[in-house]
Design a protein around this motif. Structure first.
Motif, PDB file in Angstrom:
ATOM      1  N   SER A 162       6.324 -10.141   2.162  1.00 30.56           N
ATOM      2  CA  SER A 162       5.412  -9.865   3.383  1.00 30.56           C
ATOM      3  C   SER A 162       5.740 -10.659   4.585  1.00 30.56           C
ATOM      4  N   GLY A 163       5.191 -10.787   5.689  1.00 34.44           N
ATOM      5  CA  GLY A 163       5.431 -11.747   6.697  1.00 34.44           C
ATOM      6  C   GLY A 163       6.462 -10.815   7.695  1.00 34.44           C
ATOM      7  N   ASP A 164       7.568 -11.396   8.535  1.00 28.98           N
ATOM      8  CA  ASP A 164       8.138 -11.074   9.393  1.00 28.98           C
ATOM      9  C   ASP A 164       9.089 -10.030   8.795  1.00 28.98           C
TER      10      ASP A 164
ATOM     11  N   PRO B 234       7.080  -4.596   4.334  1.00 33.43           N
ATOM     12  CA  PRO B 234       6.621  -5.524   3.513  1.00 33.43           C
ATOM     13  C   PRO B 234       5.843  -4.442   2.249  1.00 33.43           C
ATOM     14  N   ALA B 235       6.202  -4.888   0.936  1.00 30.46           N
ATOM     15  CA  ALA B 235       5.863  -4.158   0.061  1.00 30.46           C
ATOM     16  C   ALA B 235       6.343  -5.015  -1.475  1.00 30.46           C
TER      17      ALA B 235
ATOM     18  N   LEU C  12      -0.073 -14.668  10.557  1.00 30.33           N
ATOM     19  CA  LEU C  12       1.049 -14.298  11.419  1.00 30.33           C
ATOM     20  C   LEU C  12       1.020 -12.991  12.498  1.00 30.33           C
ATOM     21  N   LYS C  13      -0.051 -12.291  11.949  1.00 25.79           N
ATOM     22  CA  LYS C  13      -0.472 -10.835  12.889  1.00 25.79           C
ATOM     23  C   LYS C  13      -1.621 -11.380  13.576  1.00 25.79           C
TER      24      LYS C  13
ATOM     25  N   CYS D 112      -1.574  -8.514   1.622  1.00 27.18           N
ATOM     26  CA  CYS D 112      -0.448  -8.872   2.780  1.00 27.18           C
ATOM     27  C   CYS D 112       0.598  -8.077   3.132  1.00 27.18           C
ATOM     28  N   ASP D 113       0.598  -6.749   2.357  1.00 31.15           N
ATOM     29  CA  ASP D 113       1.742  -5.729   2.768  1.00 31.15           C
ATOM     30  C   ASP D 113       0.904  -4.960   3.885  1.00 31.15           C
TER      31      ASP D 113
END
Lengths: 399, 146
Positions: free
Chosen positions: A237-239, A243-244, B81-82, B117-118
């Motif tokens: 996840s993150g930048d 994300p998966a 972060l978002k 988180c995804d």
């Protein structure tokens, strides 16, 4: 190196609400094989020989854990599945539970047979309450088909506490207590749930069991590195663009995961293993992902060039201070003091001596905290001070 | 307690139900009133402080009154972060984190990682998880909770 789906092989393939779709895919064949062709001792020997290690972060050899519990005196034993996936940036167990609850149940039943337990618990975190009906349905279907003979599985729900992912706190929570870490030893194989010999395994660890039984320990131990066998499921996840959850053979380079699969661009640093995980600069992107290098429970959070590491570490420490169970002083007080100091840096008010305080406090907490939370809490501070020290120095107040 | 002893003592088993009973009450009543905790303690042969100790330890249990629906916005790193949605939720319901609307419809809390988180930024309303959120979607979601 493409994905290798062993743990996730049924995810998206079968209907998680219908056990017959699982039975069509060799479901419960390993359980049958274990009970008809293998003694509990042979079964444990097979898991030991496979080299399977715990997937919840600590990496303890699974077969050894089972053997210790099996040999512990007493005829009342328990198996517990840790589905309290609370580590920041981890969602692989959620993905597994929502797509393939059956393999987990089969793995748990096999573990019960191996150690001679008649009862198993699945400790499901409160945040995953929406998976309760699915999981209960899967257990009921297995029971109705006679696949849980002499073995009962009960789901216990957490109530919102990160510390309950720590195995001794988790067991206290099942016992109806505050989830506080226990003094160790004794360890769960000798005295676990209700002081009885207990095996406690992560969701992903148990997911590996049926495949090892069906295909043999050699099939499994051929994959991976010398001390890390099989595959690992990662939560990215993150930048990143994608994300998966991804599954790769142990020892695969971080780059494959972060750039190849999750499509990260121009990262600055990566946190591996969640809130108490290592912080590595993006230049270390070719590090292999295994127990010999860096792994944890497989949480990978990517931070791009725009991110402020001091702010990120401060936020992480706030999390740990909130989630410390409060039982031991180094963790309860240490995390709070660190938040205070990191706040100063975040606001450009740091002092030269604060860096020394952070370092001294880090080593005291690592040495003297009761459980993994406090012992590992300083890791992001230590790593960032070592690798990104100038970010802290730039925040020291000028007179 | 001896590790080789037979069955778990009846006392320990009774105690083992405490968290389950509190979770059920929380779902049904929306909070854990003092009188309820006192009655529960008496029926299990525990002190009130032991029951209160649990109610205050776990973040999904609330010893004090709370709204009919609880909004929990995730503030852990991947969501942090978002856009955190804090301001958007505040605009929508008129109160900030730690507060309850005057009509008792919503309580607003910030929470740690909810395992979505995804789909950051994510939040929970009661037991439901919402991910990949934009501020524009909030009114439509909150409308479902009366």
């Amino acid at each position: 190196m493409p994905e290798k789906r062993i743990v996730l092989r049924n995810c998206g393939v079968l209907d998680p609400k219908d056990i017959s779709t699982y039975l069509e895919k060799d479901g419960f064949k390993a359980w049958q094989k274990a009970r008809t062709e293998l003694s509990p001792e042979q079964l444990i020997a097979e898991i030991k020989a496979s080299g399977l290690r715990g997937r919840g972060g600590a990496g303890f050899p699974c077969g050894l854990k089972w053997e210790l519990t099996s040999k512990a005196p007493g005829d009342e034993k328990y198996v517990v599945c840790n589905a309290d996936e609370g580590e920041v940036g981890t969602f692989k167990d959620r993905y597994i539970l929502e797509n393939d609850p059956f393999t987990l149940i089969e793995g748990l039943a096999i573990a019960g047979y191996a150690i001679g337990a008649r009862k198993g618990y699945i400790y499901l975190r409160a945040e995953y309450h929406y998976l309760l009906d699915l999981l209960t349905g899967a257990i009921n279907q297995a029971r109705d088909r006679g696949l849980l003979e002499q073995f009962d599985i009960e789901i216990r729900q957490g109530a919102g506490a990160y510390i309950c992912g720590e195995e001794s706190a988790l067991m206290d929570s099942i016992e109806g207590k505050r989830g506080e870490a226990r003094y160790k030893p004794p360890f769960p194989p000798s005295r676990g749930l209700w002081q009885r010999p207990t095996v406690i395994n992560n969701v992903e660890t148990l997911m590996n069991i049926p495949q090892i039984i069906l295909n043999g320990c050699n099939w499994f131990s051929q994959m991976g590195t010398e001390r890390s066998k099989g595959t690992k499921v990662f939560s990215v996840s993150g930048d990143v663009q994608r994300p998966a959850v991804y599954e790769l053979v142990m020892g695969s380079p971080l780059r494959e995961l972060v750039e190849g699969l999750a499509r990260a661009k121009a990262g600055r640093f990566i946190q591996i293993g969640g809130a108490t995980g290592r912080i590595v600069p993006y230049e270390m992107i070719d590090t292999p992902m295994d127990f010999e290098h860096i792994l944890g429970a497989g949480s990978i959070i990517v931070f791009d060039q725009s991110r402020d590491i001091v702010d990120i570490v401060r936020r992480t420490m706030e999390f740990l201070a909130e989630e410390s169970c409060g039982k031991c002083t180094p963790c309860r007080q240490g995390t709070r003091v660190m938040v205070g100091i990191l706040d100063k840096f975040a606001h450009g008010q740091g002092e030269e001596r604060d860096i020394r305080s952070l370092e001294e406090l880090s080593s005291a907490m690592m040495l003297s905290s009761l459980c993994g939370l406090g012992q590992a809490a300083p890791i992001p501070v230590v790593d960032s001070l070592q690798r990104f020290r100038s970010d802290y120095e730039a925040r020291i107040r000028k007179n | 307690m001896n590790s080789t002893a037979g069955d778990i003592s009846a006392e320990a088993k009774k105690r083992g139900k405490l968290l389950v009973l509190l979770e059920q009450a929380q779902d049904k009543l929306g909070c854990l009133p003092k009188e309820f905790m006192a009655r529960l303690a008496a029926s299990l042969g525990l002190s009130i402080s032991e029951v209160y100790g649990l109610a205050t330890f776990y973040s999904f249990l609330s010893p004090g009154p709370s709204g009919r629906n609880v909004i929990r916005v995730c503030k852990s790193l991947p969501c942090y972060l978002k856009d955190l949605l804090i301001e958007s939720v505040k605009r929508e319901i008129g109160v900030g984190p730690g507060e309850t609307t005057s009509d008792g419809r919503f309580s607003f809390e910030l929470t740690n990682c909810i395992g979505a988180c995804d789909q950051a930024p994510a939040m929970m309303v009661n037991h439901d998880v919402y991910g990949g959120l934009t501020p524009e979607e909030l009114p439509r979601i909150l409308e479902r909770y009366k």
